[in-house]
Design an enzyme around this catalytic site. Structure first.
Site, PDB file in Angstrom:
ATOM      1  N   ARG A  27       0.848  -1.195   0.000  1.00 39.98           N
ATOM      2  CA  ARG A  27       0.000   0.000   0.000  1.00 39.98           C
ATOM      3  C   ARG A  27       0.887   1.250   0.000  1.00 39.98           C
ATOM      4  O   ARG A  27       2.090   1.175   0.231  1.00 39.98           O
ATOM      5  CB  ARG A  27      -0.894   0.022   1.242  1.00 39.98           C
ATOM      6  CG  ARG A  27      -1.895  -1.103   1.295  1.00 39.98           C
ATOM      7  CD  ARG A  27      -2.826  -0.991   2.503  1.00 39.98           C
ATOM      8  NE  ARG A  27      -2.166  -1.305   3.751  1.00 39.98           N
ATOM      9  CZ  ARG A  27      -1.961  -0.432   4.752  1.00 39.98           C
ATOM     10  NH1 ARG A  27      -2.376   0.805   4.645  1.00 39.98           N
ATOM     11  NH2 ARG A  27      -1.356  -0.804   5.856  1.00 39.98           N
ATOM     12  N   TYR A 167       6.849   7.729  17.005  1.00 38.45           N
ATOM     13  CA  TYR A 167       7.116   7.732  15.556  1.00 38.45           C
ATOM     14  C   TYR A 167       8.273   8.675  15.210  1.00 38.45           C
ATOM     15  O   TYR A 167       9.187   8.317  14.454  1.00 38.45           O
ATOM     16  CB  TYR A 167       5.834   8.144  14.833  1.00 38.45           C
ATOM     17  CG  TYR A 167       5.928   8.226  13.334  1.00 38.45           C
ATOM     18  CD1 TYR A 167       5.855   7.073  12.548  1.00 38.45           C
ATOM     19  CD2 TYR A 167       6.064   9.450  12.684  1.00 38.45           C
ATOM     20  CE1 TYR A 167       5.911   7.155  11.161  1.00 38.45           C
ATOM     21  CE2 TYR A 167       6.123   9.539  11.307  1.00 38.45           C
ATOM     22  CZ  TYR A 167       6.041   8.381  10.541  1.00 38.45           C
ATOM     23  OH  TYR A 167       6.094   8.463   9.166  1.00 38.45           O
ATOM     24  N   LYS A 171      11.881   7.905  13.301  1.00 33.36           N
ATOM     25  CA  LYS A 171      12.260   8.528  12.024  1.00 33.36           C
ATOM     26  C   LYS A 171      13.545   9.339  12.179  1.00 33.36           C
ATOM     27  O   LYS A 171      14.352   9.413  11.262  1.00 33.36           O
ATOM     28  CB  LYS A 171      11.102   9.375  11.497  1.00 33.36           C
ATOM     29  CG  LYS A 171       9.876   8.527  11.110  1.00 33.36           C
ATOM     30  CD  LYS A 171      10.236   7.546  10.010  1.00 33.36           C
ATOM     31  CE  LYS A 171       9.204   6.478   9.758  1.00 33.36           C
ATOM     32  NZ  LYS A 171       9.585   5.540   8.693  1.00 33.36           N
TER      33      LYS A 171
HETATM   34  P1  NAP Z   1       0.737   2.999   4.773  1.00 35.55           P
HETATM   35  O1  NAP Z   1      -0.066   3.496   3.643  1.00 35.55           O
HETATM   36  O2  NAP Z   1       0.133   2.842   6.118  1.00 35.55           O
HETATM   37  O3  NAP Z   1       1.412   1.607   4.332  1.00 35.55           O
HETATM   38  C1  NAP Z   1       2.270   0.955   5.235  1.00 35.55           C
HETATM   39  C2  NAP Z   1       2.887  -0.243   4.562  1.00 35.55           C
HETATM   40  O4  NAP Z   1       3.802  -0.836   5.492  1.00 35.55           O
HETATM   41  C3  NAP Z   1       1.876  -1.302   4.174  1.00 35.55           C
HETATM   42  O5  NAP Z   1       2.273  -1.885   2.952  1.00 35.55           O
HETATM   43  C4  NAP Z   1       1.995  -2.315   5.309  1.00 35.55           C
HETATM   44  O6  NAP Z   1       1.707  -3.646   4.914  1.00 35.55           O
HETATM   45  C5  NAP Z   1       3.470  -2.216   5.631  1.00 35.55           C
HETATM   46  N1  NAP Z   1       3.801  -2.690   6.967  1.00 35.55           N
HETATM   47  C6  NAP Z   1       3.402  -2.185   8.154  1.00 35.55           C
HETATM   48  N2  NAP Z   1       3.921  -2.919   9.147  1.00 35.55           N
HETATM   49  C7  NAP Z   1       4.667  -3.893   8.575  1.00 35.55           C
HETATM   50  C8  NAP Z   1       5.449  -4.958   9.075  1.00 35.55           C
HETATM   51  N3  NAP Z   1       5.576  -5.188  10.398  1.00 35.55           N
HETATM   52  N4  NAP Z   1       6.076  -5.767   8.200  1.00 35.55           N
HETATM   53  C9  NAP Z   1       5.953  -5.563   6.874  1.00 35.55           C
HETATM   54  N5  NAP Z   1       5.217  -4.574   6.334  1.00 35.55           N
HETATM   55  C10 NAP Z   1       4.583  -3.747   7.184  1.00 35.55           C
HETATM   56  O7  NAP Z   1       2.030   3.933   5.022  1.00 35.55           O
HETATM   57  P2  NAP Z   1       2.698   5.029   4.061  1.00 35.55           P
HETATM   58  O8  NAP Z   1       2.059   6.311   4.340  1.00 35.55           O
HETATM   59  O9  NAP Z   1       2.791   4.515   2.683  1.00 35.55           O
HETATM   60  O10 NAP Z   1       4.158   5.084   4.722  1.00 35.55           O
HETATM   61  C11 NAP Z   1       5.228   4.316   4.204  1.00 35.55           C
HETATM   62  C12 NAP Z   1       6.527   4.810   4.851  1.00 35.55           C
HETATM   63  O11 NAP Z   1       6.687   6.206   4.569  1.00 35.55           O
HETATM   64  C13 NAP Z   1       6.540   4.678   6.372  1.00 35.55           C
HETATM   65  O12 NAP Z   1       7.826   4.335   6.798  1.00 35.55           O
HETATM   66  C14 NAP Z   1       6.188   6.070   6.844  1.00 35.55           C
HETATM   67  O13 NAP Z   1       6.717   6.320   8.106  1.00 35.55           O
HETATM   68  C15 NAP Z   1       6.845   6.911   5.774  1.00 35.55           C
HETATM   69  N6  NAP Z   1       6.265   8.244   5.633  1.00 35.55           N
HETATM   70  C16 NAP Z   1       4.944   8.427   5.402  1.00 35.55           C
HETATM   71  C17 NAP Z   1       4.419   9.704   5.273  1.00 35.55           C
HETATM   72  C18 NAP Z   1       2.976   9.989   5.016  1.00 35.55           C
HETATM   73  O14 NAP Z   1       2.554  11.167   5.182  1.00 35.55           O
HETATM   74  N7  NAP Z   1       2.170   9.044   4.595  1.00 35.55           N
HETATM   75  C19 NAP Z   1       5.295  10.803   5.390  1.00 35.55           C
HETATM   76  C20 NAP Z   1       6.640  10.587   5.616  1.00 35.55           C
HETATM   77  C21 NAP Z   1       7.119   9.301   5.728  1.00 35.55           C
HETATM   78  P3  NAP Z   1       0.268  -4.362   5.241  1.00 35.55           P
HETATM   79  O15 NAP Z   1      -0.784  -3.504   4.636  1.00 35.55           O
HETATM   80  O16 NAP Z   1       0.376  -5.672   4.573  1.00 35.55           O
HETATM   81  O17 NAP Z   1       0.175  -4.408   6.719  1.00 35.55           O
END
Ligand code: NAP
Length: 259
Positions: A27, A167, A171
């Protein structure tokens, strides 16, 4: 690193011949990174924890575009599962050239309400998972000589954020980890870098209350949240040969937010 089909220098952004592992690729940002790397010639490992259908859709999309990918169900916080994933990946594609540590979770609460369980849950995935995956694929990346370790951090690691002490700590921790690994890997020719996105429109951002989203938006000079497509090409650049002389860096992709 790869060459073009004519035997000349590699095409810009080409990842042909590279095997890339993207954690949390079912995702959100990881999904976008996996599809983008696949579209540029990489063999992609689409790691996920529980969203099996979504992960298989990512694999289908990469294959439909002419690429190669496998889905790998693994909880990155469990080292034995990560080691089992390495065996499956080696069987499918051989050693990994590029690791993208993207999997991450939030458990948001003001610090006075945050329990030790809330703290540990986020540390276990966001830092424990990075340890497990990097440790398990470290030899692969170093032996690739021009291999890549790419850690997905966040502007929250730079600024802090209300309700995200756990969190933000994970990070920010990635900055020190990346810098140290960059030093330790340097003699191999492989690199380690961080991407620090701002606020990206994914399921994770959807969990933030709307009034908080509005407040955040007012602090973004470009006046919009990032899209996944804003982030994925930056990861591709870092994964590519074009970034060979860049290591130990934090690349902000945050619409101009101050930190
Ligand atoms: P997201 O939409 O919630 O997706 C999270 C992904 O991580 C999913 O594919 C989930 O898989 C996987 N995941 C969670 N726990 C896991 C585990 N224990 N083992 C393997 N896979 C796991 O998150 P996102 O917004 O795309 O964020 C992705 C990354 O970018 C994160 O590190 C986040 O901190 C960083 N980030 C996000 C934002 C933002 O605003 N969205 C901003 C800065 C940085 P399942 O669905 O199969 O559980």
């Amino acid at each position: 690193m790869s060459e073009s089909s004519e035997g000349g220098p590699p095409a810009t952004g080409s990842l042909a011949g590279q095997t890339c592992l993207v954690t949390g690729a079912s995702r959100g940002i990881g999904h976008g990174i996996a599809e983008d790397l696949g579209a540029h010639g990489a063999e992609v490992v689409v790691n996920y924890r529980s969203s099996r259908n979504e992960a298989e859709s990512v694999v289908d999309a990469i294959e439909s575009a002419g690429g190669a990918a496998i889905a790998a169900q693994t909880d990155v916080s469990v080292k034995a599962e990560v080691e089992a994933m390495r065996d499956r990946v080696h069987e499918a594609f051989g050693p990994v050239d590029v690791v993208v540590n993207n999997a991450g979770i939030t458990v948001d609460k003001p610090f006075d309400e945050m329990t030790r369980e809330d703290w540990d849950a986020v540390i276990d995935v966001n830092l424990g998972g990075v340890f497990n995956v990097t440790k398990t694929f470290y030899d692969d990346v170093c032996e690739a000589q021009d291999g890549r370790l790419i850690n997905i951090s966040s502007v929250v690691g730079q600024q802090g954020n209300y309700g995200q002490a756990n969190y933000a700590t994970t990070k920010a921790g990635l900055f020190g980890f990346t810098r140290t690994l960059a030093l330790e890997m340097a003699s191999t020719g492989s690199t380690a870098n961080c991407i620090a996105p701002g606020f990206v429109a994914t399921d994770m951002l959807d969990e933030v209350p709307k009034r908080v989203q509005e407040k955040i938006l007012r602090e973004i000079p470009l006046d919009r949240f990032a899209t996944i497509e804003d982030v994925a090409p930056i990861v591709r650049f870092v994964a590519s040969q074009e970034s060979s002389y860049m290591t130990g860096q934090v690349l902000g992709v945050n619409g101009g937010m101050e930190w």
